[in-house]
Design a protein around this motif. Structure first.
Motif, PDB file in Angstrom:
ATOM      1  N   GLY A 267      -4.132  -3.853  -8.948  1.00  0.00           N
ATOM      2  CA  GLY A 267      -5.144  -3.926  -9.991  1.00  0.00           C
ATOM      3  C   GLY A 267      -6.543  -4.149  -9.453  1.00  0.00           C
ATOM      4  O   GLY A 267      -7.519  -3.654 -10.011  1.00  0.00           O
ATOM      5  N   ALA A 268      -6.662  -4.907  -8.366  1.00  0.00           N
ATOM      6  CA  ALA A 268      -7.943  -5.114  -7.695  1.00  0.00           C
ATOM      7  C   ALA A 268      -7.957  -4.226  -6.454  1.00  0.00           C
ATOM      8  O   ALA A 268      -7.174  -4.433  -5.531  1.00  0.00           O
ATOM      9  CB  ALA A 268      -8.111  -6.580  -7.310  1.00  0.00           C
ATOM     10  N   ARG A 269      -8.833  -3.245  -6.448  1.00  0.00           N
ATOM     11  CA  ARG A 269      -8.765  -2.186  -5.436  1.00  0.00           C
ATOM     12  C   ARG A 269      -9.512  -2.559  -4.160  1.00  0.00           C
ATOM     13  O   ARG A 269     -10.483  -1.921  -3.777  1.00  0.00           O
ATOM     14  CB  ARG A 269      -9.316  -0.888  -6.016  1.00  0.00           C
ATOM     15  CG  ARG A 269      -8.503  -0.361  -7.200  1.00  0.00           C
ATOM     16  CD  ARG A 269      -9.313   0.615  -8.003  1.00  0.00           C
ATOM     17  NE  ARG A 269      -8.502   1.308  -9.005  1.00  0.00           N
ATOM     18  CZ  ARG A 269      -9.003   2.026  -9.986  1.00  0.00           C
ATOM     19  NH1 ARG A 269     -10.317   2.135 -10.113  1.00  0.00           N
ATOM     20  NH2 ARG A 269      -8.226   2.628 -10.857  1.00  0.00           N
ATOM     21  N   HIS A 270      -9.057  -3.603  -3.498  1.00  0.00           N
ATOM     22  CA  HIS A 270      -9.678  -4.028  -2.252  1.00  0.00           C
ATOM     23  C   HIS A 270      -8.770  -3.641  -1.089  1.00  0.00           C
ATOM     24  O   HIS A 270      -7.596  -4.013  -1.065  1.00  0.00           O
ATOM     25  CB  HIS A 270      -9.910  -5.542  -2.254  1.00  0.00           C
ATOM     26  CG  HIS A 270     -10.719  -6.025  -3.423  1.00  0.00           C
ATOM     27  ND1 HIS A 270     -12.051  -5.688  -3.581  1.00  0.00           N
ATOM     28  CD2 HIS A 270     -10.398  -6.781  -4.497  1.00  0.00           C
ATOM     29  CE1 HIS A 270     -12.509  -6.235  -4.696  1.00  0.00           C
ATOM     30  NE2 HIS A 270     -11.517  -6.897  -5.271  1.00  0.00           N
ATOM     31  N   SER A 271      -9.313  -2.927  -0.122  1.00  0.00           N
ATOM     32  CA  SER A 271      -8.477  -2.466   0.991  1.00  0.00           C
ATOM     33  C   SER A 271      -8.184  -3.567   2.001  1.00  0.00           C
ATOM     34  O   SER A 271      -7.272  -3.431   2.809  1.00  0.00           O
ATOM     35  CB  SER A 271      -9.148  -1.284   1.693  1.00  0.00           C
ATOM     36  OG  SER A 271     -10.392  -1.684   2.268  1.00  0.00           O
ATOM     37  N   PHE A 272      -8.969  -4.681   1.964  1.00  0.00           N
ATOM     38  CA  PHE A 272      -8.733  -5.832   2.848  1.00  0.00           C
ATOM     39  C   PHE A 272      -8.668  -5.357   4.310  1.00  0.00           C
ATOM     40  O   PHE A 272      -7.749  -5.707   5.064  1.00  0.00           O
ATOM     41  CB  PHE A 272      -7.442  -6.530   2.441  1.00  0.00           C
ATOM     42  CG  PHE A 272      -7.332  -7.958   2.906  1.00  0.00           C
ATOM     43  CD1 PHE A 272      -8.420  -8.660   3.406  1.00  0.00           C
ATOM     44  CD2 PHE A 272      -6.113  -8.618   2.848  1.00  0.00           C
ATOM     45  CE1 PHE A 272      -8.309  -9.975   3.833  1.00  0.00           C
ATOM     46  CE2 PHE A 272      -5.980  -9.936   3.276  1.00  0.00           C
ATOM     47  CZ  PHE A 272      -7.087 -10.609   3.764  1.00  0.00           C
ATOM     48  N   ALA A 273      -9.685  -4.567   4.691  1.00  0.00           N
ATOM     49  CA  ALA A 273      -9.680  -3.948   6.016  1.00  0.00           C
ATOM     50  C   ALA A 273      -9.657  -4.966   7.149  1.00  0.00           C
ATOM     51  O   ALA A 273      -9.117  -4.696   8.223  1.00  0.00           O
ATOM     52  CB  ALA A 273     -10.893  -3.028   6.159  1.00  0.00           C
ATOM     53  N   THR A 274     -10.224  -6.150   6.911  1.00  0.00           N
ATOM     54  CA  THR A 274     -10.256  -7.160   7.972  1.00  0.00           C
ATOM     55  C   THR A 274      -8.866  -7.682   8.310  1.00  0.00           C
ATOM     56  O   THR A 274      -8.665  -8.271   9.379  1.00  0.00           O
ATOM     57  CB  THR A 274     -11.152  -8.346   7.568  1.00  0.00           C
ATOM     58  OG1 THR A 274     -10.677  -8.889   6.323  1.00  0.00           O
ATOM     59  CG2 THR A 274     -12.598  -7.890   7.410  1.00  0.00           C
ATOM     60  N   ALA A 275      -7.905  -7.494   7.407  1.00  0.00           N
ATOM     61  CA  ALA A 275      -6.532  -7.966   7.653  1.00  0.00           C
ATOM     62  C   ALA A 275      -5.609  -6.854   8.130  1.00  0.00           C
ATOM     63  O   ALA A 275      -4.422  -7.093   8.359  1.00  0.00           O
ATOM     64  CB  ALA A 275      -5.968  -8.587   6.385  1.00  0.00           C
TER      65      ALA A 275
END
Length: 342
Positions: A267-275
């Motif tokens: 639902g929250a479209r965050h790719s969390f690239a740092t993880a």
């Protein structure tokens, strides 16, 4: 147990999968392992599209896959802020498949600590026009114009979708989120359209609220909201606020619907690239989205089995990823869900 426990063989259903960027591929691995471990009859057709990877399929290739399968499980997509096209890959995807209705389910989960314990809000967002119409230009140096497009046709369509959703799911109220006090023509048209549709659904309560007040009311008294229907930008803001109220981006499922296609995603479209690659992402939201996909396909025993196993792990509180206050890895959490289903 799921379909694997039945004596009757079930033909697998082919579903398009977009692994996405950042932690997306790791979350998809979690879904594939859970489905495999529980015998869920799904086969995946993976389409790798990205704006930050040099190896990316085309939108045409994705359209061909969706034309065959109709349904997709989608990971988050990153986009470069500098030097990219005005229209992002996400926007192209929504436009090409006419995925006009984004639905984000923000619900308190037993076992997930949050400030409120009784949140149950559905944010329904029109996502093919509004501020995301990709119509920007620099008329003279230092002066940039961005056009916000609101049409009666698409406003009526998303309002009808919201009220139909309320009727199908036994919801009591729809709230239109707007800024018509300032944007009198654009948001005024959206609000007028919602009101005209509301007249056709006398069994569903309707009200309206200005978007800035909505954000304040949402964090102070979320229980007053049921379904919110919004134009594009406001929905993107409000659903992220609501996600924060129930535990964050890792626990909220979403979906996008059109007349022919449906995609299921966090639902929250965050790719969390740092993880990325660190094996720390919380797969809860993606697993809930995958369960919703199964329900959409009519695979009800598998839907129940996945949701029940996931709820058991969350309730038990022994295996928790870092965002939930624990030290478990994505792999640990995935294995716990599979074991809970056995």
């Amino acid at each position: 147990m799921s379909s694997a426990a039945s004596n009757e063989p079930v033909s697998p259903t082919l579903v398009t999968m977009i692994p996405g960027d950042g932690v997306g591929p790791e979350l998809m691995t979690s879904v594939k392992e859970v489905f495999r471990g529980m015998g869920v009859p799904i086969e995946w057709e993976e389409i790798h599209i990205s704006e930050v990877s040099h190896q990316s399929a085309s939108i045409d290739g994705l359209q061909e896959s969706m034309s065959r399968n109709k349904v997709c499980l989608k990971g988050p997509l990153s986009y470069p802020e500098e030097g990219s096209e005005v229209q992002s890959l996400n926007m192209k995807l929504r436009q090409s498949l006419d995925l006009f209705a984004n639905v984000v389910l923000c619900k308190s989960l037993e076992g997930v600590e949050s400030r409120h314990s009784d949140v149950d809000v559905v944010v329904i967002r029109e996502q093919t026009e509004g501020e995301y119409s990709a119509l920007e230009h620099e008329g003279v140096p230092g002066v940039v114009e961005s056009l916000k497009i609101i049409t009666r046709e698409k406003s009526l369509r998303i309002a009808k979708f919201a009220f139909d959703y309320a009727m199908r799911h036994g919801r009591r109220k729809v709230t239109a989120i707007h800024k018509a006090n300032i944007m009198k023509l654009t948001d005024g048209l959206f609000l007028e359209s919602c009101r005209s549709v509301a007249d056709l659904y006398p069994r569903v309560e309707f009200d309206a609220m200005i978007v800035d007040n909505t954000c304040m009311q949402l964090v102070s008294n979320p229980g007053q909201f049921d379904i919110m229907v919004t134009p594009n930008l406001y929905g993107n803001v409000v659903d992220n606020v609501a996600a924060g109220l129930v535990g964050g981006a890792g626990v909220v499922p979403g979906a996008s619907y059109g007349q022919r296609f449906a995609t299921f995603e966090p639902g929250a479209r965050h790719s969390f690239a740092t993880a990325m690659g660190r094996n720390v992402a919380n797969p809860t939201g993606m697993l809930l989205a995958a369960a919703n996909l199964l329900e959409h396909l009519g695979l009800y025993p598998d839907t129940v089995a996945v949701r029940r196993a996931l709820a058991s792990v969350l309730r038990d509180r022994k295996v928790r990823t870092k965002d939930m206050g624990g030290q478990a890895t994505t792999t640990d959490f995935t294995k716990a869900v599979i074991n809970a289903a056995l």
